[in-house]
Design a protein around this motif. Structure first.
Motif, PDB file in Angstrom:
ATOM      1  N   LYS A   1       0.859  -1.188   0.000  1.00  0.00           N
ATOM      2  CA  LYS A   1       0.000   0.000   0.000  1.00  0.00           C
ATOM      3  C   LYS A   1       0.895   1.237   0.000  1.00  0.00           C
ATOM      4  CE  LYS A   1      -1.861  -1.511   3.749  1.00  0.00           C
ATOM      5  NZ  LYS A   1      -2.751  -1.690   4.932  1.00  0.00           N
ATOM      6  N   PRO A   2       0.409   2.353  -0.528  1.00  0.00           N
ATOM      7  CA  PRO A   2       1.240   3.565  -0.559  1.00  0.00           C
ATOM      8  C   PRO A   2       1.640   4.002   0.851  1.00  0.00           C
ATOM      9  CG  PRO A   2      -0.690   3.792  -1.973  1.00  0.00           C
ATOM     10  CD  PRO A   2      -0.905   2.549  -1.168  1.00  0.00           C
ATOM     11  N   VAL A   3       2.847   4.589   0.927  1.00  0.00           N
ATOM     12  CA  VAL A   3       3.375   5.075   2.201  1.00  0.00           C
ATOM     13  C   VAL A   3       3.658   6.572   2.066  1.00  0.00           C
ATOM     14  CG1 VAL A   3       5.247   4.898   3.886  1.00  0.00           C
ATOM     15  CG2 VAL A   3       4.407   2.829   2.713  1.00  0.00           C
ATOM     16  N   LEU A   4       3.073   7.344   2.959  1.00  0.00           N
ATOM     17  CA  LEU A   4       3.284   8.792   2.982  1.00  0.00           C
ATOM     18  C   LEU A   4       4.331   9.085   4.047  1.00  0.00           C
ATOM     19  CD1 LEU A   4       1.902  11.146   1.434  1.00  0.00           C
ATOM     20  CD2 LEU A   4       0.428  11.455   3.418  1.00  0.00           C
TER      21      LEU A   4
ATOM     22  N   GLY B   1      -7.014   2.248   6.498  1.00  0.00           N
ATOM     23  CA  GLY B   1      -5.997   1.210   6.353  1.00  0.00           C
ATOM     24  C   GLY B   1      -5.418   1.086   4.949  1.00  0.00           C
ATOM     25  N   GLN B   2      -5.858   1.907   4.002  1.00  0.00           N
ATOM     26  CA  GLN B   2      -5.335   1.829   2.627  1.00  0.00           C
ATOM     27  C   GLN B   2      -4.009   2.574   2.460  1.00  0.00           C
ATOM     28  OE1 GLN B   2      -8.392   2.290  -0.649  1.00  0.00           O
ATOM     29  NE2 GLN B   2      -9.505   3.240   1.017  1.00  0.00           N
ATOM     30  N   LEU B   3      -3.601   3.312   3.483  1.00  0.00           N
ATOM     31  CA  LEU B   3      -2.447   4.204   3.375  1.00  0.00           C
ATOM     32  C   LEU B   3      -1.699   4.204   4.698  1.00  0.00           C
ATOM     33  CD1 LEU B   3      -1.115   6.471   1.581  1.00  0.00           C
ATOM     34  CD2 LEU B   3      -2.719   8.065   2.649  1.00  0.00           C
ATOM     35  N   ILE B   4      -0.373   4.264   4.622  1.00  0.00           N
ATOM     36  CA  ILE B   4       0.479   4.297   5.812  1.00  0.00           C
ATOM     37  C   ILE B   4       1.142   5.668   5.919  1.00  0.00           C
ATOM     38  CG2 ILE B   4       2.564   3.346   6.916  1.00  0.00           C
ATOM     39  CD1 ILE B   4       0.216   1.452   7.005  1.00  0.00           C
TER      40      ILE B   4
ATOM     41  N   VAL C   1       6.735  12.965   1.291  1.00  0.00           N
ATOM     42  CA  VAL C   1       7.040  12.171   0.100  1.00  0.00           C
ATOM     43  C   VAL C   1       6.095  10.974   0.059  1.00  0.00           C
ATOM     44  CG1 VAL C   1       8.795  10.816  -1.122  1.00  0.00           C
ATOM     45  CG2 VAL C   1       9.467  12.863   0.164  1.00  0.00           C
ATOM     46  N   LEU C   2       5.527  10.711  -1.109  1.00  0.00           N
ATOM     47  CA  LEU C   2       4.647   9.553  -1.268  1.00  0.00           C
ATOM     48  C   LEU C   2       5.413   8.441  -1.973  1.00  0.00           C
ATOM     49  CD1 LEU C   2       1.795   8.394  -0.905  1.00  0.00           C
ATOM     50  CD2 LEU C   2       1.245   9.254  -3.185  1.00  0.00           C
ATOM     51  N   PHE C   3       5.455   7.265  -1.328  1.00  0.00           N
ATOM     52  CA  PHE C   3       6.156   6.101  -1.860  1.00  0.00           C
ATOM     53  C   PHE C   3       5.149   5.062  -2.324  1.00  0.00           C
ATOM     54  CE2 PHE C   3      10.530   6.820  -1.203  1.00  0.00           C
ATOM     55  CZ  PHE C   3      11.241   5.671  -1.546  1.00  0.00           C
ATOM     56  N   LYS C   4       5.418   4.446  -3.473  1.00  0.00           N
ATOM     57  CA  LYS C   4       4.589   3.350  -3.957  1.00  0.00           C
ATOM     58  C   LYS C   4       5.456   2.403  -4.758  1.00  0.00           C
ATOM     59  CE  LYS C   4       0.097   2.421  -6.105  1.00  0.00           C
ATOM     60  NZ  LYS C   4      -1.092   3.005  -6.756  1.00  0.00           N
TER      61      LYS C   4
ATOM     62  N   LYS D   1      -4.843  10.414  -6.914  1.00  0.00           N
ATOM     63  CA  LYS D   1      -4.242   9.843  -8.126  1.00  0.00           C
ATOM     64  C   LYS D   1      -3.675   8.445  -7.874  1.00  0.00           C
ATOM     65  CE  LYS D   1      -1.627  13.542  -8.516  1.00  0.00           C
ATOM     66  NZ  LYS D   1      -0.584  14.492  -8.984  1.00  0.00           N
ATOM     67  N   TYR D   2      -3.451   8.115  -6.591  1.00  0.00           N
ATOM     68  CA  TYR D   2      -2.755   6.869  -6.280  1.00  0.00           C
ATOM     69  C   TYR D   2      -3.528   5.951  -5.330  1.00  0.00           C
ATOM     70  CZ  TYR D   2       0.829  10.180  -7.788  1.00  0.00           C
ATOM     71  OH  TYR D   2       1.521  11.136  -8.476  1.00  0.00           O
ATOM     72  N   VAL D   3      -4.481   6.513  -4.591  1.00  0.00           N
ATOM     73  CA  VAL D   3      -5.221   5.742  -3.604  1.00  0.00           C
ATOM     74  C   VAL D   3      -6.705   6.001  -3.804  1.00  0.00           C
ATOM     75  CG1 VAL D   3      -5.326   5.083  -1.170  1.00  0.00           C
ATOM     76  CG2 VAL D   3      -3.347   6.350  -2.019  1.00  0.00           C
ATOM     77  N   GLU D   4      -7.499   4.945  -3.741  1.00  0.00           N
ATOM     78  CA  GLU D   4      -8.943   5.127  -3.875  1.00  0.00           C
ATOM     79  C   GLU D   4      -9.465   5.980  -2.720  1.00  0.00           C
ATOM     80  OE1 GLU D   4     -13.032   2.450  -4.184  1.00  0.00           O
ATOM     81  OE2 GLU D   4     -11.065   1.493  -4.334  1.00  0.00           O
TER      82      GLU D   4
END
Length: 289
Positions: free
Chosen positions: A26-29, A56-59, A84-87, A110-113
């Motif tokens: 899942k994407p990490v901020l 829970g879709q994003l850290i 910074v957004l990591f994916k 753009k990256y997470v629902e």
């Protein structure tokens, strides 16, 4: 990693596991912050709130820059706060300095629902009804939404469009003039273009009457322009575009290039992805050069 944990303090020991490996799930901020950073004191809680809303879709990975200088150096962070957004193991987006919740959510969408919310559901329903032509039901839903949150700028813009469609032009203009959120410039420009066309059409005869008159006086630039405006007010966009383009080709000096300027306004109203806009923008370019 516990799926319920969405905010994690990052150190050299857990960086690879949480940020690099974790971003494949899942994407990490990543929030680079420090205790002495005043803007961090407002941004970090905002990021925590936003991440929590994603269920829970994003850290959110928090890096204390005073304690984790090796990680800071690795990312080349020069100012705080930095996000910074990591994916999938790569940095794909981010920003420095403070910003608004709307801007952060716009980046994330753009990256997470986007998380479902009652407010968001109402707005989506209203948009669907509006696009289907059911302006009355759309307006009713927007009133309900704005009663809960009158700072929802997208809802205000769409509500103003509903008002304009049923002739409440002054009230619609007042609302649009009060919208100052830079996050929705395109939507605001479109709404103002729609309002401008409706205001121009107020004192004009009907489309049918103008069509009959133009048939009698086909060389009248003024009548041809009036017909295009009346068609715009009735959302007969293709007919209006064709009429404006024809008028532009015939008389570029009419009212200081008004047909071309009106076409540009119409492009703003419909948006760059609209097939009519793509087609007629090309035709206008060809007519220009």
């Amino acid at each position: 990693m516990n799926e319920q944990i969405t905010v994690i303090d990052i150190t050299l020991d857990n960086f690879n596991q949480i940020v690099i490996e974790g971003s494949f799930n899942k994407p990490v901020l990543i929030d680079f912050w420090a205790t002495w950073c005043e803007h961090c004191k407002t941004l970090t809680p905002l990021l925590e709130q936003i991440v929590a809303s994603y269920g829970g879709q994003l850290i959110l990975a928090k890096v204390d820059c005073d304690q984790q200088q090796q990680i800071v150096a690795q990312f080349g962070v020069r100012s705080l706060p930095t996000v910074v957004l990591f994916k999938e193991g790569q940095a794909i987006d981010g920003f420095s300095g403070s910003t608004t919740e709307a801007n952060i959510r716009k980046m994330l969408e753009k990256y997470v629902e986007a998380p479902a919310t009652p407010e968001g559901d109402l707005l989506e329903q209203a948009k669907t009804l509006y696009d289907q032509g059911d302006k009355i039901q759309a307006e009713a839903l927007l009133k309900e939404l704005l009663a809960q949150n009158n700072n929802n700028m997208l809802a205000l813009i769409l509500y103003a469009r509903c008002l304009a469609e049923r002739g409440e032009l002054t009230e619609a203009e007042t609302i649009l003039n009060a919208v100052i959120d830079d996050d929705y410039k395109q939507e605001l420009v479109a709404a103002k273009a729609q309002l401008a066309f409706l205001k121009q059409a107020v004192d004009l005869p009907s489309v049918e009457e103008l069509q009959a008159t133009v048939q009698e006086q086909p060389s009248s630039d003024e009548l041809c322009y009036q017909l295009a405006i009346a068609q715009l007010a009735q959302q007969q966009y293709e007919q209006a575009m064709e009429g404006l383009l024809t008028l532009f080709k015939r008389n570029r000096t009419y009212q200081e290039d008004l047909p071309r300027k009106t076409l540009i306004q119409l492009f703003d109203l419909l948006g760059n992805d609209n097939l009519l806009v793509i087609n007629y923008r090309k035709k206008l370019y060809q007519a220009l050069y």
